[in-house]
Design a protein around this motif. Sequence first.
Motif, PDB file in Angstrom:
ATOM      1  N   SER A 157       0.830  -1.206   0.000  1.00  0.00           N
ATOM      2  CA  SER A 157       0.000   0.000   0.000  1.00  0.00           C
ATOM      3  C   SER A 157       0.861   1.251   0.000  1.00  0.00           C
ATOM      4  CB  SER A 157      -0.921   0.007   1.225  1.00  0.00           C
ATOM      5  OG  SER A 157      -0.172  -0.092   2.424  1.00  0.00           O
ATOM      6  N   ASP A 158       2.158   1.091  -0.178  1.00  0.00           N
ATOM      7  CA  ASP A 158       3.094   2.223  -0.116  1.00  0.00           C
ATOM      8  C   ASP A 158       3.049   3.021  -1.420  1.00  0.00           C
ATOM      9  OD1 ASP A 158       4.014   1.326   2.408  1.00  0.00           O
ATOM     10  OD2 ASP A 158       5.301  -0.129   1.406  1.00  0.00           O
ATOM     11  N   ASP A 209       0.856   8.543  -3.992  1.00  0.00           N
ATOM     12  CA  ASP A 209      -0.475   8.997  -4.397  1.00  0.00           C
ATOM     13  C   ASP A 209      -1.478   8.424  -3.398  1.00  0.00           C
ATOM     14  OD1 ASP A 209      -2.981   9.382  -5.569  1.00  0.00           O
ATOM     15  OD2 ASP A 209      -2.225   9.061  -7.602  1.00  0.00           O
ATOM     16  N   ILE A 210      -2.110   9.290  -2.621  1.00  0.00           N
ATOM     17  CA  ILE A 210      -2.992   8.817  -1.553  1.00  0.00           C
ATOM     18  C   ILE A 210      -4.184   8.035  -2.087  1.00  0.00           C
ATOM     19  CG2 ILE A 210      -4.437  10.900  -1.428  1.00  0.00           C
ATOM     20  CD1 ILE A 210      -4.278  10.570   1.675  1.00  0.00           C
ATOM     21  N   PHE A 211      -4.584   8.278  -3.324  1.00  0.00           N
ATOM     22  CA  PHE A 211      -5.682   7.542  -3.946  1.00  0.00           C
ATOM     23  C   PHE A 211      -5.377   6.048  -3.978  1.00  0.00           C
ATOM     24  CE2 PHE A 211      -7.487   5.639  -7.800  1.00  0.00           C
ATOM     25  CZ  PHE A 211      -8.832   5.934  -7.664  1.00  0.00           C
ATOM     26  N   TYR A 212      -4.186   5.689  -4.483  1.00  0.00           N
ATOM     27  CA  TYR A 212      -3.825   4.271  -4.559  1.00  0.00           C
ATOM     28  C   TYR A 212      -3.378   3.729  -3.210  1.00  0.00           C
ATOM     29  CZ  TYR A 212      -4.402   4.474  -9.577  1.00  0.00           C
ATOM     30  OH  TYR A 212      -4.947   4.608 -10.832  1.00  0.00           O
ATOM     31  N   CYS A 213      -2.912   4.610  -2.332  1.00  0.00           N
ATOM     32  CA  CYS A 213      -2.605   4.189  -0.961  1.00  0.00           C
ATOM     33  C   CYS A 213      -3.862   3.645  -0.293  1.00  0.00           C
ATOM     34  CB  CYS A 213      -2.021   5.355  -0.178  1.00  0.00           C
ATOM     35  SG  CYS A 213      -1.509   4.944   1.505  1.00  0.00           S
ATOM     36  N   LYS A 214      -4.974   4.361  -0.440  1.00  0.00           N
ATOM     37  CA  LYS A 214      -6.242   3.904   0.138  1.00  0.00           C
ATOM     38  C   LYS A 214      -6.690   2.582  -0.479  1.00  0.00           C
ATOM     39  CE  LYS A 214      -8.478   7.822  -0.510  1.00  0.00           C
ATOM     40  NZ  LYS A 214      -9.568   8.840  -0.475  1.00  0.00           N
ATOM     41  N   LEU A 267      -4.505  -0.262   0.885  1.00  0.00           N
ATOM     42  CA  LEU A 267      -4.899  -0.693   2.227  1.00  0.00           C
ATOM     43  C   LEU A 267      -6.150  -1.565   2.176  1.00  0.00           C
ATOM     44  CD1 LEU A 267      -4.288   2.660   4.126  1.00  0.00           C
ATOM     45  CD2 LEU A 267      -3.029   0.518   4.476  1.00  0.00           C
ATOM     46  N   GLN A 268      -7.072  -1.190   1.303  1.00  0.00           N
ATOM     47  CA  GLN A 268      -8.300  -1.977   1.151  1.00  0.00           C
ATOM     48  C   GLN A 268      -8.000  -3.375   0.619  1.00  0.00           C
ATOM     49  OE1 GLN A 268     -11.114  -0.167  -1.538  1.00  0.00           O
ATOM     50  NE2 GLN A 268     -12.476  -1.931  -1.514  1.00  0.00           N
ATOM     51  N   THR A 269      -7.128  -3.438  -0.370  1.00  0.00           N
ATOM     52  CA  THR A 269      -6.843  -4.749  -0.964  1.00  0.00           C
ATOM     53  C   THR A 269      -5.986  -5.616  -0.050  1.00  0.00           C
ATOM     54  OG1 THR A 269      -6.334  -5.800  -3.086  1.00  0.00           O
ATOM     55  CG2 THR A 269      -4.725  -4.245  -2.275  1.00  0.00           C
ATOM     56  N   LEU A 270      -5.090  -4.994   0.727  1.00  0.00           N
ATOM     57  CA  LEU A 270      -4.309  -5.766   1.694  1.00  0.00           C
ATOM     58  C   LEU A 270      -5.209  -6.452   2.712  1.00  0.00           C
ATOM     59  CD1 LEU A 270      -1.139  -3.608   2.406  1.00  0.00           C
ATOM     60  CD2 LEU A 270      -1.145  -6.066   1.966  1.00  0.00           C
ATOM     61  N   GLU A 271      -6.252  -5.763   3.125  1.00  0.00           N
ATOM     62  CA  GLU A 271      -7.198  -6.360   4.065  1.00  0.00           C
ATOM     63  C   GLU A 271      -7.849  -7.603   3.470  1.00  0.00           C
ATOM     64  OE1 GLU A 271     -11.201  -5.093   6.635  1.00  0.00           O
ATOM     65  OE2 GLU A 271     -10.181  -3.636   5.371  1.00  0.00           O
ATOM     66  N   ARG A 272      -8.173  -7.539   2.189  1.00  0.00           N
ATOM     67  CA  ARG A 272      -8.774  -8.702   1.522  1.00  0.00           C
ATOM     68  C   ARG A 272      -7.774  -9.845   1.388  1.00  0.00           C
ATOM     69  NH1 ARG A 272     -13.253  -7.552  -1.741  1.00  0.00           N
ATOM     70  NH2 ARG A 272     -13.168  -9.740  -2.342  1.00  0.00           N
TER      71      ARG A 272
END
Length: 431
Positions: A57-58, A61-66, A69-74
């Motif tokens: 999630s690094d 661009d904060i758009f892809y950061c968010k 983080l969402q995809t890491l949770e999945r």
Amino acid sequence: MSPLASSYIIVGAGVFGASTALSLSREKPAPTVILIDRAPFPCPIAASHDINKIVRSDYSDIFYCKLGLQTLERWREDPLYMQWYHQSGLAKATDERFGKVQKIFDNYKELGVDVKAELFSPKEMKTRFEGLYADGDFTDVDDILWNPSSGWAEAARALKTTTEAAVENGVHYVSAPVANLLLKNGCCTGIRTEDGRTFSASKVILSTGAYTAKLLADSAPTQLELQVGDRITACAVCEAAVNLTEEQAKTFQNAAAFVLDAGEVQGETMPPTPQRQLKFIRDVPFRNTVYHPASGQSLSVPLTSIERSRWTSPENMPSGIREEVGRVLNGIYGKEIKGLRPDVYRFCWDGITQDNNWYICPHPRCQNLYIATAGSFHGWKFLPIIGQYVVEMLKGELSVEMTQRWEWDRSFEGYPKNILLPERELRDLED
């Protein structure tokens, strides 16, 4: 074959295509979905058919950061994906071309997330991870970002599981190369395969990655308004894998996923897979520009021959590949890799955009034709979630921000130029 009122053809069973097929198959009531690719899934010459991929999630661009983080949770919690995810942590060594690492920390702070990330020096990197990187080449490295919450996933296995889940839900998988789209009166009604079969649907989605420009040129060579133009460039990177013995694998078992995008190395690697394969990537893309006589365009097109894209015998390879990959092996591990040689080399093709944003949008000049592709060498990690956004686009429910970022005719102003846009040709490796 007449299209049903709610029916879809998805061309391309990579990350975007497979994820979209699965998301559509979960709709109530489920529509009729055909997922088509040139080979049984996962296609061996596709970018998604790979040993492993980094999941992170690094993003500055904060758009892809968010989204990261969402995809890491999945990846961590969804039973469909967690079996393929390995949280090894990610070390990323960069130089100033990739932007200030501090912006990544600022994004996490703004989002209220503590991922336990830290910065340390190249000197400290040489002492961490049991000294695996003590002999690495850290020329021009400013900082090293360490994020223990990132990792990697078994790519082909995760993609295969996604496609299997879609098929179990009723998606029809067709294995055949697509010759062209069926176009009539400004509308796309389906596709024709190279063996002459036709398939129709109310909506056709191109998840064709590096093949997108050629498919549109083949389908409508005289209709310039339908062409890709400079939106997507087909390009590839070189990668290689070493088959380790059980004893050799122990040496690297505590390694990090490591990206060394600085100096002359420009590459990455991950810990050994459960099958004891150690993979390396040279992160310097190249294109393959050819003349498309029917449309009068010069296009970069991927190679479709496995013989020209994957090698187990070095003597059959283009001459520059061993040097490309060797620079990464030696630059990351140095003496730790001494005596080890890759057992397989391959090209990894993807479609890359000027601004690093994907295309998830209707084609504005062709009814019933939709684009969901152009991963730009960072889209794979979003396999668990990207399909849901494609479905939102198909329904007209995508957020304003996502619509503007991913639309066909967007402006590139305000976004830095994608530094991975290729500046060289495949023939540069073959000289």
